[in-house]
Design a protein around this motif. Structure first.
Motif, PDB file in Angstrom:
ATOM      1  N   ASP A  16      -2.834  -5.097  -5.326  1.00 27.30           N
ATOM      2  CA  ASP A  16      -2.097  -4.880  -6.574  1.00 27.30           C
ATOM      3  C   ASP A  16      -0.967  -5.884  -6.744  1.00 27.30           C
ATOM      4  O   ASP A  16      -0.440  -6.428  -5.770  1.00 27.30           O
ATOM      5  CB  ASP A  16      -1.495  -3.467  -6.608  1.00 27.30           C
ATOM      6  N   LEU A  71       3.125  -2.346 -10.148  1.00 23.60           N
ATOM      7  CA  LEU A  71       3.350  -1.045  -9.499  1.00 23.60           C
ATOM      8  C   LEU A  71       4.789  -0.578  -9.704  1.00 23.60           C
ATOM      9  O   LEU A  71       5.028   0.600 -10.006  1.00 23.60           O
ATOM     10  CB  LEU A  71       3.035  -1.120  -8.002  1.00 23.60           C
ATOM     11  N   HIS A 124      -4.946  -0.877  -3.534  1.00 24.02           N
ATOM     12  CA  HIS A 124      -3.505  -1.112  -3.632  1.00 24.02           C
ATOM     13  C   HIS A 124      -3.035  -2.328  -2.830  1.00 24.02           C
ATOM     14  O   HIS A 124      -2.008  -2.909  -3.155  1.00 24.02           O
ATOM     15  CB  HIS A 124      -2.726   0.141  -3.227  1.00 24.02           C
ATOM     16  N   VAL A 143      -5.618   4.883  -1.786  1.00 24.64           N
ATOM     17  CA  VAL A 143      -5.055   3.579  -1.431  1.00 24.64           C
ATOM     18  C   VAL A 143      -6.175   2.560  -1.228  1.00 24.64           C
ATOM     19  O   VAL A 143      -6.094   1.426  -1.709  1.00 24.64           O
ATOM     20  CB  VAL A 143      -4.153   3.684  -0.177  1.00 24.64           C
ATOM     21  N   GLU A 159       0.824  -1.208   0.000  1.00 26.24           N
ATOM     22  CA  GLU A 159       0.000   0.000   0.000  1.00 26.24           C
ATOM     23  C   GLU A 159       0.864   1.266   0.000  1.00 26.24           C
ATOM     24  O   GLU A 159       0.519   2.258  -0.653  1.00 26.24           O
ATOM     25  CB  GLU A 159      -0.957  -0.012   1.188  1.00 26.24           C
ATOM     26  N   GLY A 189       1.905   1.551  -3.520  1.00 27.24           N
ATOM     27  CA  GLY A 189       0.773   2.037  -4.306  1.00 27.24           C
ATOM     28  C   GLY A 189       0.584   3.529  -4.149  1.00 27.24           C
ATOM     29  O   GLY A 189       0.309   4.243  -5.120  1.00 27.24           O
ATOM     30  N   ASP A 236       0.748   6.486  -6.921  1.00 22.63           N
ATOM     31  CA  ASP A 236      -0.287   7.514  -7.065  1.00 22.63           C
ATOM     32  C   ASP A 236       0.324   8.911  -7.041  1.00 22.63           C
ATOM     33  O   ASP A 236      -0.015   9.766  -7.863  1.00 22.63           O
ATOM     34  CB  ASP A 236      -1.317   7.410  -5.941  1.00 22.63           C
TER      35      ASP A 236
END
Length: 177
Positions: free
Chosen positions: A108, A113, A105, A100, A64, A67, A71
């Motif tokens: 994912d 990523l 995420h 998130v 996360e 992720g 972002d």
């Protein structure tokens, strides 16, 4: 899990900026950013099957954190370009926790990523390296923090890297115990 205090990015915007700039210190922001992809890749490899495990219900996992870094890179890639190409463009904020959570995420594929982060980061560092002092001085108006130059934004992301890499390291250490 104990974590260092971090000012709220919206409620304490100036303090948040200073916090991230403090994490960068006098280091070259392009060098810090260029090193981040390898650091993320190493954390993901080390975390292996535990990469998606949260240390606490309200704390992000390594995955996360990654992720969120992706972002932020997506958002800042656009911000850099708007700042250079437009005259004082508005920049909207975003809620990192919503992104998130709602972009999932935690589920994912870390390889996906990492690939996206590496491609965007390479493009953004190359753009920075080729930018002029006049371009770096150009300003956009952040909805929550007010005027931010390309230079400031680029430095903030370098500190942001250090902040979230440290957060991911703490998460990994906590789930490894």
């Amino acid at each position: 899990m104990e974590r260092p205090p971090s000012p709220d990015p919206v409620a304490e915007a100036a303090a948040y900026q200073q916090h991230l700039l403090g994490l960068l210190g006098d280091d070259d922001p392009a060098e810090v950013q260029a090193a981040a992809a390898a650091a993320w890749r190493a954390l993901v490899a080390e975390g292996a099957e535990r990469v998606a495990e949260r240390p606490e219900p309200d704390e992000w996992s390594v995955l996360e954190c990654l992720g969120h870094a992706v972002d932020a890179e997506i958002v800042y890639s656009g911000r850099y370009r708007w700042t250079i190409a437009h005259d004082e463009p508005p920049l909207i904020g975003y809620d990192q926790d919503l992104w998130v959570d709602r972009l999932h995420h935690g589920r994912d594929d870390p390889a996906d990523l990492l690939a996206l982060f590496e491609a965007l980061r390479a493009a953004d560092v190359a753009m920075w390296s080729g930018s002029t002092s006049q371009e770096r001085a150009r300003v956009a108006i952040h909805a929550e923090r007010g005027p931010e130059s390309y230079d400031l934004s680029f430095r903030l992301i370098a500190g942001h890297d250090r902040f979230h890499l440290a957060q991911a390291r703490r998460a990994l250490d906590a789930v490894a115990d």
